[in-house]
Design a protein around this motif. Structure first.
Motif, short mmCIF file in Angstrom:
data_model
loop_
_atom_site.label_atom_id
_atom_site.label_comp_id
_atom_site.label_asym_id
_atom_site.label_seq_id
_atom_site.Cartn_x
_atom_site.Cartn_y
_atom_site.Cartn_z
N UNK A 111 39.31 19.65 33.16
CA UNK A 111 40.40 19.68 34.13
C UNK A 111 40.91 21.10 34.36
N UNK A 112 40.98 21.89 33.30
CA UNK A 112 41.43 23.28 33.43
C UNK A 112 40.46 24.08 34.29
N UNK A 113 39.18 23.88 34.08
CA UNK A 113 38.18 24.59 34.90
C UNK A 113 38.27 24.18 36.37
N UNK A 114 38.43 22.89 36.59
CA UNK A 114 38.54 22.40 37.96
C UNK A 114 39.79 22.98 38.64
N UNK A 115 40.90 22.99 37.93
CA UNK A 115 42.13 23.56 38.49
C UNK A 115 41.97 25.05 38.75
N UNK A 116 41.32 25.75 37.84
CA UNK A 116 41.11 27.19 38.01
C UNK A 116 40.25 27.47 39.24
N UNK A 117 39.19 26.71 39.39
CA UNK A 117 38.30 26.95 40.54
C UNK A 117 38.97 26.59 41.85
N UNK A 118 39.75 25.54 41.85
CA UNK A 118 40.48 25.17 43.05
C UNK A 118 41.53 26.23 43.39
N UNK A 119 42.20 26.75 42.36
CA UNK A 119 43.18 27.81 42.57
C UNK A 119 42.49 29.04 43.18
N UNK A 120 41.33 29.40 42.62
CA UNK A 120 40.60 30.56 43.13
C UNK A 120 40.14 30.36 44.57
N UNK A 121 39.74 29.15 44.92
CA UNK A 121 39.33 28.86 46.30
C UNK A 121 40.52 29.01 47.24
N UNK A 122 41.66 28.50 46.85
CA UNK A 122 42.87 28.64 47.67
C UNK A 122 43.28 30.11 47.78
N UNK A 123 43.09 30.85 46.70
CA UNK A 123 43.42 32.28 46.72
C UNK A 123 42.52 33.03 47.70
N UNK A 124 41.24 32.65 47.75
CA UNK A 124 40.32 33.30 48.70
C UNK A 124 40.71 32.99 50.14
#
Length: 129
Positions: free
Chosen positions: A98-111
């Motif tokens: 879940x932490x990895x999924x949240x991190x990747x989603x956060x990074x996608x939103x940041x991009x």
């Protein structure tokens, strides 16, 4: 220009939602060894009342109602007559995923946020000429 501002709002709401999710994941990991602790989960909803339609809002935090682990430790002060007590229902592997999924989603939103920012800066530069 309004579409770029909407993109900034959408990505900012997504980053906020994933940051909240990551906070609850870290709480779960920190309390994995706490007897009787139940895993917290977060739901996301589309915020249709917001100025920018489609933004994400964090829903209610709920507790995972799955069974608590039975731990055999007769020397523990919480142990009953049979030598067991109830641990937590936190699974570290699920929390890490879940932490990895949240991190990747956060990074996608940041991009997306960064791309919209760059586009708006480019537009402002074009208008200045």
């Amino acid at each position: 220009m309004s579409t770029l501002l909407q993109a900034l709002g959408l990505s900012a709401s997504g980053m906020n939602a994933q940051a909240t999710r990551l906070r609850h994941v870290s709480e779960n990991i920190a309390n994995a060894d706490t007897p009787g602790y139940r895993r917290k989960t977060v739901s996301f909803d589309a915020d249709m009342r917001a100025a920018t339609p489609g933004t994400v809002k964090v829903g209610d935090v709920s507790l995972d109602r799955s069974d608590l682990n039975e731990i055999y430790d007769p020397g523990n002060p919480l142990a009953g007559a049979d030598g067991t007590y109830q641990g937590s229902n936190v699974d570290i592997l699920i929390e890490i995923a879940d932490a990895r999924e949240a991190q990747r989603s956060y990074e996608a939103n940041l991009k997306v946020f960064d791309q919209a920012r760059q586009m708006s800066q480019g537009l402002i530069e074009l208008l200045r000429r």
